[in-house]
Design a protein around this motif. Structure first.
Motif, short mmCIF file in Angstrom:
data_model
loop_
_atom_site.label_atom_id
_atom_site.label_comp_id
_atom_site.label_asym_id
_atom_site.label_seq_id
_atom_site.Cartn_x
_atom_site.Cartn_y
_atom_site.Cartn_z
N ARG A 142 3.18 -19.98 -12.44
CA ARG A 142 2.94 -21.42 -12.70
C ARG A 142 3.34 -20.78 -14.27
O ARG A 142 2.21 -20.47 -14.45
N LEU A 143 4.56 -21.43 -14.76
CA LEU A 143 5.25 -21.47 -16.27
C LEU A 143 4.49 -22.05 -16.38
O LEU A 143 4.62 -23.80 -16.09
N SER A 144 4.07 -22.52 -18.10
CA SER A 144 4.43 -24.08 -18.63
C SER A 144 5.09 -23.77 -20.02
O SER A 144 5.23 -22.71 -20.71
N CYS A 145 5.26 -25.13 -19.94
CA CYS A 145 6.32 -24.97 -21.98
C CYS A 145 4.98 -26.71 -22.70
O CYS A 145 5.15 -26.73 -22.08
N THR A 183 15.25 -34.66 -22.00
CA THR A 183 15.83 -33.60 -20.46
C THR A 183 15.11 -32.36 -20.51
O THR A 183 15.72 -31.42 -22.19
N MET A 184 14.52 -31.49 -20.30
CA MET A 184 14.23 -30.51 -20.23
C MET A 184 14.26 -29.11 -19.57
O MET A 184 15.17 -29.51 -18.27
N GLY A 185 14.65 -27.54 -20.07
CA GLY A 185 14.99 -26.92 -18.29
C GLY A 185 13.58 -25.95 -18.24
O GLY A 185 12.98 -25.74 -19.56
N TRP A 186 14.64 -24.92 -17.42
CA TRP A 186 13.97 -23.70 -18.03
C TRP A 186 15.60 -22.79 -17.55
O TRP A 186 16.16 -22.79 -16.07
N PHE A 187 15.20 -21.35 -18.24
CA PHE A 187 16.02 -20.67 -18.02
C PHE A 187 15.63 -19.04 -17.98
O PHE A 187 14.65 -19.10 -18.28
N ARG A 188 16.27 -17.78 -17.53
CA ARG A 188 15.97 -17.13 -17.60
C ARG A 188 16.91 -15.63 -17.68
O ARG A 188 17.58 -15.89 -17.52
N GLN A 189 16.41 -14.57 -18.21
CA GLN A 189 17.48 -13.93 -18.83
C GLN A 189 16.70 -12.32 -17.88
O GLN A 189 15.89 -11.96 -18.53
N ALA A 197 18.73 -23.92 -9.74
CA ALA A 197 19.63 -23.20 -9.62
C ALA A 197 19.88 -22.63 -7.76
O ALA A 197 18.70 -22.34 -6.87
N ASP A 198 20.95 -21.73 -6.76
CA ASP A 198 20.99 -22.16 -5.30
C ASP A 198 19.84 -20.06 -5.24
O ASP A 198 18.62 -20.70 -4.37
N SER A 199 19.72 -19.96 -6.28
CA SER A 199 18.73 -18.25 -6.07
C SER A 199 17.61 -18.76 -6.07
O SER A 199 16.75 -18.16 -5.49
N VAL A 200 17.02 -20.28 -6.41
CA VAL A 200 15.42 -20.75 -6.60
C VAL A 200 14.93 -21.94 -5.83
O VAL A 200 13.94 -22.01 -5.51
N LYS A 201 16.10 -22.63 -5.40
CA LYS A 201 15.93 -23.37 -4.41
C LYS A 201 15.09 -23.91 -3.16
O LYS A 201 15.08 -22.11 -2.49
N GLY A 202 14.05 -23.63 -2.99
CA GLY A 202 13.35 -23.90 -1.96
C GLY A 202 11.74 -23.38 -2.90
O GLY A 202 11.12 -23.34 -1.69
N ARG A 203 11.20 -22.10 -3.24
CA ARG A 203 10.94 -21.66 -3.84
C ARG A 203 10.54 -21.73 -5.26
O ARG A 203 9.00 -21.76 -5.06
N PHE A 204 10.66 -22.75 -6.35
CA PHE A 204 10.37 -22.90 -7.46
C PHE A 204 10.46 -24.61 -7.87
O PHE A 204 11.32 -25.27 -6.84
N THR A 205 9.46 -24.90 -8.08
CA THR A 205 9.59 -26.54 -8.60
C THR A 205 9.32 -26.47 -9.72
O THR A 205 8.37 -26.14 -10.50
N ILE A 206 10.61 -27.59 -10.21
CA ILE A 206 10.23 -28.17 -12.43
C ILE A 206 9.65 -29.09 -11.94
O ILE A 206 9.73 -30.12 -11.27
N SER A 207 8.22 -28.98 -12.65
CA SER A 207 7.59 -30.59 -13.21
C SER A 207 7.69 -30.75 -14.71
O SER A 207 7.62 -30.11 -15.69
N LEU A 229 5.82 -28.90 -20.17
CA LEU A 229 7.09 -28.83 -18.98
C LEU A 229 6.27 -27.54 -18.10
O LEU A 229 5.27 -26.61 -18.55
N HIS A 230 6.58 -27.44 -16.95
CA HIS A 230 6.13 -26.97 -15.79
C HIS A 230 6.86 -26.06 -14.80
O HIS A 230 8.19 -26.66 -14.79
N LEU A 231 7.00 -24.58 -14.42
CA LEU A 231 7.68 -24.21 -13.03
C LEU A 231 7.61 -23.96 -12.06
O LEU A 231 6.66 -22.68 -12.95
N GLN A 232 6.35 -24.13 -11.36
CA GLN A 232 6.08 -23.06 -10.37
C GLN A 232 7.19 -22.49 -9.71
O GLN A 232 7.95 -23.22 -8.84
N MET A 233 6.40 -21.44 -9.21
CA MET A 233 7.39 -20.47 -8.81
C MET A 233 6.59 -19.26 -8.02
O MET A 233 5.78 -19.22 -8.03
N ASN A 234 6.89 -20.47 -6.29
CA ASN A 234 6.60 -19.12 -5.41
C ASN A 234 7.49 -18.25 -4.46
O ASN A 234 8.64 -18.52 -4.65
#
Length: 127
Positions: free
Chosen positions: A19-22, A35-41, A63-73, A81-86
């Motif tokens: 779980r990432l936090s910002c 509006t907030m977001g998460w990006f990656r490199q 992004a299609d690559s994370v749909k169903g696995r990641f949740t932004i809140s 801001l959070h990003l739950q990554m499963n």
């Protein structure tokens, strides 16, 4: 000025979760209106969009690559801001960045339009 500080990155095995936090701050920055977001490199690749959430929390984009696995809140009272990554995969390995648009209540069409950026947090997924 706006400060965005990410945390929560680390090393995890494939199939695991993180779980990432910002934490957002700024003298004139009202978190609940942006509006907030998460990006990656990933190494050797360009930065890519992961997820975004509108200021009111109603609309979320993935992004299609994370749909169903990641949740932004977002937790507006805590300016966080959070990003739950499963179900993490080795291909999720990257530096993850928190971002915010330039103006409050602005329209947003992913993946463009972010203006403020954090310094990133590293996520490593081992196989």
């Amino acid at each position: 000025q706006v400060q965005l500080v990410e945390s929560g990155g680390g090393l995890v095995q494939a199939g695991g979760s993180l779980r990432l936090s910002c934490q957002a701050s700024g003298r004139t920055f009202t978190f609940s209106t942006y509006t907030m977001g998460w990006f990656r490199q990933a190494p050797g690749r360009e930065r890519e969009f992961v997820a975004a959430i509108r200021w009111n929390g109603v609309s979320r984009y993935y992004a299609d690559s994370v749909k169903g696995r990641f949740t932004i809140s977002r937790d507006n009272p805590k300016n966080t801001l959070h990003l739950q990554m499963n179900s993490l995969k080795p291909e999720d390995t990257a530096v993850y960045y928190c971002a915010a648009v330039e103006h409050p209540y602005s329209r947003y069409v992913p993946p463009d339009g972010m203006y403020y950026w954090g310094k990133g947090t590293l996520v490593t997924v081992s196989s």
